[in-house]
Scaffold this motif. Sequence first.
Motif, mmCIF file in Angstrom:
data_model
loop_
_atom_site.group_PDB
_atom_site.id
_atom_site.type_symbol
_atom_site.label_atom_id
_atom_site.label_comp_id
_atom_site.label_asym_id
_atom_site.label_seq_id
_atom_site.Cartn_x
_atom_site.Cartn_y
_atom_site.Cartn_z
ATOM 1 N N HIS A 93 1.176 4.434 -2.610
ATOM 2 C CA HIS A 93 1.043 4.991 -2.330
ATOM 3 C C HIS A 93 1.819 6.618 -2.760
ATOM 4 C CE1 HIS A 93 0.916 7.984 1.223
ATOM 5 N NE2 HIS A 93 0.876 9.116 0.032
ATOM 6 N N SER A 94 2.857 5.628 -2.900
ATOM 7 C CA SER A 94 4.069 6.742 -3.275
ATOM 8 C C SER A 94 4.243 6.964 -4.903
ATOM 9 C CB SER A 94 5.490 6.220 -2.757
ATOM 10 O OG SER A 94 5.921 5.758 -1.804
ATOM 11 N N GLU B 17 0.139 15.934 0.097
ATOM 12 C CA GLU B 17 0.801 14.747 0.105
ATOM 13 C C GLU B 17 1.971 14.381 1.242
ATOM 14 O OE1 GLU B 17 2.012 14.758 -3.984
ATOM 15 O OE2 GLU B 17 -0.118 14.444 -4.740
ATOM 16 N N LEU C 173 -5.940 8.169 3.395
ATOM 17 C CA LEU C 173 -5.541 8.740 1.833
ATOM 18 C C LEU C 173 -7.299 9.082 1.097
ATOM 19 C CD1 LEU C 173 -3.320 6.503 0.093
ATOM 20 C CD2 LEU C 173 -2.852 8.345 1.204
ATOM 21 N N GLY D 265 1.230 8.199 7.056
ATOM 22 C CA GLY D 265 1.125 6.315 6.318
ATOM 23 C C GLY D 265 2.281 5.596 7.308
ATOM 24 N N SER E 249 -4.921 0.770 -1.634
ATOM 25 C CA SER E 249 -4.944 0.807 -0.461
ATOM 26 C C SER E 249 -5.850 -0.402 0.002
ATOM 27 C CB SER E 249 -4.442 2.127 -0.228
ATOM 28 O OG SER E 249 -3.269 2.710 -0.273
ATOM 29 N N SER F 238 0.464 -1.048 0.139
ATOM 30 C CA SER F 238 -0.260 0.291 0.046
ATOM 31 C C SER F 238 0.782 0.979 0.195
ATOM 32 C CB SER F 238 -0.937 -0.135 1.525
ATOM 33 O OG SER F 238 -2.236 -1.374 0.892
ATOM 34 N N GLU F 239 2.182 1.096 0.325
ATOM 35 C CA GLU F 239 3.166 2.258 0.735
ATOM 36 C C GLU F 239 3.797 2.498 -0.223
ATOM 37 O OE1 GLU F 239 3.786 4.994 3.173
ATOM 38 O OE2 GLU F 239 1.997 4.563 3.469
ATOM 39 N N GLY G 267 -4.390 5.613 -4.914
ATOM 40 C CA GLY G 267 -4.060 5.573 -3.745
ATOM 41 C C GLY G 267 -5.075 4.742 -2.835
ATOM 42 N N ASP H 61 2.045 9.329 -5.748
ATOM 43 C CA ASP H 61 2.014 10.557 -5.322
ATOM 44 C C ASP H 61 3.280 11.332 -6.649
ATOM 45 O OD1 ASP H 61 1.144 10.888 -2.956
ATOM 46 O OD2 ASP H 61 2.952 10.749 -1.566
ATOM 47 N N ASP I 92 1.433 10.943 3.463
ATOM 48 C CA ASP I 92 3.114 10.295 2.875
ATOM 49 C C ASP I 92 3.789 9.623 4.594
ATOM 50 O OD1 ASP I 92 3.268 9.826 0.748
ATOM 51 O OD2 ASP I 92 4.224 11.832 0.090
#
Length: 297
Positions: free
Chosen positions: A40-41, A162, A200, A169, A93, A36-37, A89, A44, A166
């Motif tokens: 997420h990145s 964001e 998110l 998260g 996730s 998930s991270e 995102g 972003d 981050d």
Amino acid sequence: MPGSKLPIYTAFAANLAIAVIKLTAAAITGSSAMVSEGIHSLVDSSNEVLLLIGLHKSKKAPDQKRPFGYGKELYFWSFVVALLFFVLGGTMSVYEGIRHLIEPEKITSPVWNYIVLSLALVFDGYSLYTAVRIFNQQRGSTPFWQAIKVSKDPSSFVVLFEDMADVIGILIAATGIILSHIFNNPYIDGIASILIGLLLMLVTIFLVRQSRNLLMGESISAEELNKLVPLIEHNQNVSSADARLSMYLGPEEVILLIKIKFKNDLPSQKIVESIGSIRQAIQAEHPDYKHIHFEPV
């Protein structure tokens, strides 16, 4: 400085490097929260590219098709960024977390996760520091949350939120991985992934709301508009003035319509000279009022 690209470049470099590291660690350890991270990145990183596109397009000079310029390009692309933040995102996730709850997989080699999350916290922390520093320069003495609410520059507050998401998260992912390892319970890791997705989505709600308001056309504050009237009526040829119609075309670009009642029997030449003098006086105090239109009544 409105439209500063430094926070965007910093966030892009940090997120791209971290995404590769996170996804590599997720493949080795099998952590759902780490996947998930990583997602997420990646999201972003793509968002920063879209913001840079918006900034570039918003600087395009006015033409016959867009006589008031392309300032709202930045607002459009920030709206797209907010939607991607939710779709790519948040929902992915949550999906990854639910999948991990249905088919739990124990984390292997958790040390890799700890190393990666520590590096990510350093990089994202620096990116957040940069975004906050630039935003503080922009807001001046305005209280932080009030400045967020009234900001007309999505290139600053989108990156700021964001980066906040981050860092939070990463802390959620780290907590989930640590607890999952300590209690030998893979379900905790899946729950952490869902929490990251919900985080998110909450950030998305704010970003969509802010971007929508800007895209629809926000006015200058009533307080600022009221201060214009005495400035206009200071001109000796003006009897009264009304300045209530305005709209932001970009962070540093405003269109303003002013209704003016000039004194009786004033020659047309004097009216023209007065309008020019009033425009100069207003733009001397508000250089972002690029388009000022007058309606004599």
